[in-house]
Design a protein around this motif. Structure first.
Motif, PDB file in Angstrom:
ATOM      1  N   PRO A   1      56.911  45.719 -23.465  1.00  0.00           N
ATOM      2  CA  PRO A   1      57.191  47.022 -24.079  1.00  0.00           C
ATOM      3  C   PRO A   1      58.520  46.978 -24.836  1.00  0.00           C
ATOM      4  O   PRO A   1      59.491  46.416 -24.361  1.00  0.00           O
ATOM      5  N   GLY A   2      58.517  47.542 -26.023  1.00  0.00           N
ATOM      6  CA  GLY A   2      59.706  47.505 -26.872  1.00  0.00           C
ATOM      7  C   GLY A   2      59.588  46.485 -27.989  1.00  0.00           C
ATOM      8  O   GLY A   2      60.280  46.585 -28.996  1.00  0.00           O
ATOM      9  N   HIS A   3      58.717  45.493 -27.837  1.00  0.00           N
ATOM     10  CA  HIS A   3      58.483  44.519 -28.901  1.00  0.00           C
ATOM     11  C   HIS A   3      57.627  45.168 -29.991  1.00  0.00           C
ATOM     12  O   HIS A   3      57.048  46.232 -29.792  1.00  0.00           O
ATOM     13  N   LYS A   4      57.518  44.497 -31.138  1.00  0.00           N
ATOM     14  CA  LYS A   4      56.677  44.998 -32.224  1.00  0.00           C
ATOM     15  C   LYS A   4      55.254  45.232 -31.719  1.00  0.00           C
ATOM     16  O   LYS A   4      54.728  44.448 -30.937  1.00  0.00           O
ATOM     17  N   ASP A   5      54.648  46.292 -32.212  1.00  0.00           N
ATOM     18  CA  ASP A   5      53.263  46.604 -31.878  1.00  0.00           C
ATOM     19  C   ASP A   5      52.357  45.901 -32.885  1.00  0.00           C
ATOM     20  O   ASP A   5      52.393  46.210 -34.082  1.00  0.00           O
ATOM     21  N   GLY A   6      51.568  44.956 -32.413  1.00  0.00           N
ATOM     22  CA  GLY A   6      50.683  44.188 -33.288  1.00  0.00           C
ATOM     23  C   GLY A   6      49.663  45.027 -34.029  1.00  0.00           C
ATOM     24  O   GLY A   6      49.136  44.610 -35.062  1.00  0.00           O
ATOM     25  N   LEU A   7      49.369  46.207 -33.527  1.00  0.00           N
ATOM     26  CA  LEU A   7      48.439  47.098 -34.219  1.00  0.00           C
ATOM     27  C   LEU A   7      49.100  47.795 -35.405  1.00  0.00           C
ATOM     28  O   LEU A   7      48.410  48.300 -36.285  1.00  0.00           O
ATOM     29  N   LEU A   8      50.424  47.829 -35.434  1.00  0.00           N
ATOM     30  CA  LEU A   8      51.139  48.539 -36.495  1.00  0.00           C
ATOM     31  C   LEU A   8      51.767  47.616 -37.528  1.00  0.00           C
ATOM     32  O   LEU A   8      52.055  48.045 -38.641  1.00  0.00           O
ATOM     33  N   GLU A   9      51.996  46.350 -37.159  1.00  0.00           N
ATOM     34  CA  GLU A   9      52.671  45.438 -38.077  1.00  0.00           C
ATOM     35  C   GLU A   9      51.687  44.789 -39.049  1.00  0.00           C
ATOM     36  O   GLU A   9      50.482  44.774 -38.832  1.00  0.00           O
ATOM     37  N   GLU A  10      52.245  44.250 -40.118  1.00  0.00           N
ATOM     38  CA  GLU A  10      51.476  43.479 -41.084  1.00  0.00           C
ATOM     39  C   GLU A  10      51.191  42.107 -40.483  1.00  0.00           C
ATOM     40  O   GLU A  10      52.062  41.511 -39.855  1.00  0.00           O
ATOM     41  N   TRP A  11      49.971  41.591 -40.645  1.00  0.00           N
ATOM     42  CA  TRP A  11      49.605  40.294 -40.079  1.00  0.00           C
ATOM     43  C   TRP A  11      49.795  39.191 -41.107  1.00  0.00           C
ATOM     44  O   TRP A  11      49.878  39.436 -42.306  1.00  0.00           O
ATOM     45  N   GLY A  12      49.841  37.949 -40.613  1.00  0.00           N
ATOM     46  CA  GLY A  12      49.971  36.788 -41.480  1.00  0.00           C
ATOM     47  C   GLY A  12      48.688  36.516 -42.247  1.00  0.00           C
ATOM     48  O   GLY A  12      47.676  37.189 -42.072  1.00  0.00           O
ATOM     49  N   SER A  13      48.733  35.490 -43.075  1.00  0.00           N
ATOM     50  CA  SER A  13      47.563  35.160 -43.893  1.00  0.00           C
ATOM     51  C   SER A  13      46.458  34.497 -43.080  1.00  0.00           C
ATOM     52  O   SER A  13      45.293  34.499 -43.486  1.00  0.00           O
ATOM     53  N   SER A  14      46.790  33.918 -41.931  1.00  0.00           N
ATOM     54  CA  SER A  14      45.803  33.318 -41.028  1.00  0.00           C
ATOM     55  C   SER A  14      46.223  33.659 -39.598  1.00  0.00           C
ATOM     56  O   SER A  14      47.145  33.072 -39.055  1.00  0.00           O
ATOM     57  N   THR A  15      45.530  34.617 -39.007  1.00  0.00           N
ATOM     58  CA  THR A  15      45.951  35.209 -37.743  1.00  0.00           C
ATOM     59  C   THR A  15      44.967  34.914 -36.627  1.00  0.00           C
ATOM     60  O   THR A  15      43.755  35.061 -36.801  1.00  0.00           O
ATOM     61  N   PHE A  16      45.514  34.519 -35.477  1.00  0.00           N
ATOM     62  CA  PHE A  16      44.716  34.353 -34.263  1.00  0.00           C
ATOM     63  C   PHE A  16      44.950  35.560 -33.373  1.00  0.00           C
ATOM     64  O   PHE A  16      46.099  35.966 -33.154  1.00  0.00           O
ATOM     65  N   VAL A  17      43.852  36.136 -32.852  1.00  0.00           N
ATOM     66  CA  VAL A  17      43.961  37.326 -32.019  1.00  0.00           C
ATOM     67  C   VAL A  17      43.127  37.154 -30.748  1.00  0.00           C
ATOM     68  O   VAL A  17      41.900  37.089 -30.813  1.00  0.00           O
ATOM     69  N   ASN A  18      43.806  37.049 -29.615  1.00  0.00           N
ATOM     70  CA  ASN A  18      43.162  37.167 -28.304  1.00  0.00           C
ATOM     71  C   ASN A  18      43.718  38.486 -27.766  1.00  0.00           C
ATOM     72  O   ASN A  18      44.754  38.519 -27.121  1.00  0.00           O
ATOM     73  N   PRO A  19      43.028  39.600 -28.083  1.00  0.00           N
ATOM     74  CA  PRO A  19      43.622  40.915 -27.844  1.00  0.00           C
ATOM     75  C   PRO A  19      43.560  41.359 -26.392  1.00  0.00           C
ATOM     76  O   PRO A  19      42.787  40.824 -25.597  1.00  0.00           O
ATOM     77  N   PRO A  20      44.355  42.383 -26.080  1.00  0.00           N
ATOM     78  CA  PRO A  20      44.186  43.020 -24.771  1.00  0.00           C
ATOM     79  C   PRO A  20      42.784  43.638 -24.733  1.00  0.00           C
ATOM     80  O   PRO A  20      42.459  44.473 -25.568  1.00  0.00           O
ATOM     81  N   TYR A  21      41.966  43.199 -23.826  1.00  0.00           N
ATOM     82  CA  TYR A  21      40.570  43.641 -23.819  1.00  0.00           C
ATOM     83  C   TYR A  21      40.426  45.105 -23.437  1.00  0.00           C
ATOM     84  O   TYR A  21      39.398  45.717 -23.690  1.00  0.00           O
ATOM     85  N   SER A  22      41.460  45.698 -22.853  1.00  0.00           N
ATOM     86  CA  SER A  22      41.388  47.112 -22.505  1.00  0.00           C
ATOM     87  C   SER A  22      41.371  48.007 -23.745  1.00  0.00           C
ATOM     88  O   SER A  22      40.969  49.156 -23.670  1.00  0.00           O
TER      89      SER A  22
END
Length: 133
Positions: free
Chosen positions: A39-60
């Motif tokens: 908590p307090g780190h950048k929110d991946g849902l709000l930031e701009e992603w890179g040109s090639s992004t890997f996502v193993n998201p929180p499944y919740s």
């Protein structure tokens, strides 16, 4: 198969050898869901992603991550998601079906518990890769 209770945590490390194979193919330059996130780190849902992004998201909250991946892909970015192989959801049909490449993974991946790295836990569900490219 024996009953496997739902995990109390969204923090599970992708098996390194599995990730490395994907990285060879896709040359990732961004991960909006790092295992070190607090908590307090950048929110991946709000930031701009890179040109090639890997996502193993929180499944919740996987539907939000699927929508974000779709949005980033529409901006011209490549996104590879590792998610449960669940094909009966609104998010699957709205954002994935007939739009992304789907690779079903044979067997169950064994994720790593970051609090006990020597313990590998098989996923309670089958997994798939969703590739927006």
């Amino acid at each position: 198969m024996a009953y496997m209770p739902k995990s109390n945590s969204d923090k599970w490390i992708t098996p390194p050898e599995f990730y490395e194979e994907l990285n060879k193919e896709f040359q990732f330059n961004h991960d909006p869901c790092p295992i070190e996130w607090e908590p307090g780190h950048k929110d991946g849902l709000l930031e701009e992603w890179g040109s090639s992004t890997f996502v193993n998201p929180p499944y919740s909250k996987v539907a939000l991550w699927i929508e974000k991946a779709h949005t980033e892909w529409k901006k011209g970015k490549k996104v590879v998601m590792l998610i449960n192989s669940v094909t009966d959801t609104k998010a699957f049909h709205k954002y994935i079906y007939n739009q992304a490449e789907i690779r079903f993974i044979k067997g169950r991946l064994k994720f790593i518990n970051p609090e006990c790295p020597e313990k590998k836990q098989p996923s309670p569900k089958a997994s798939m890769l969703v590739i927006f490219a």
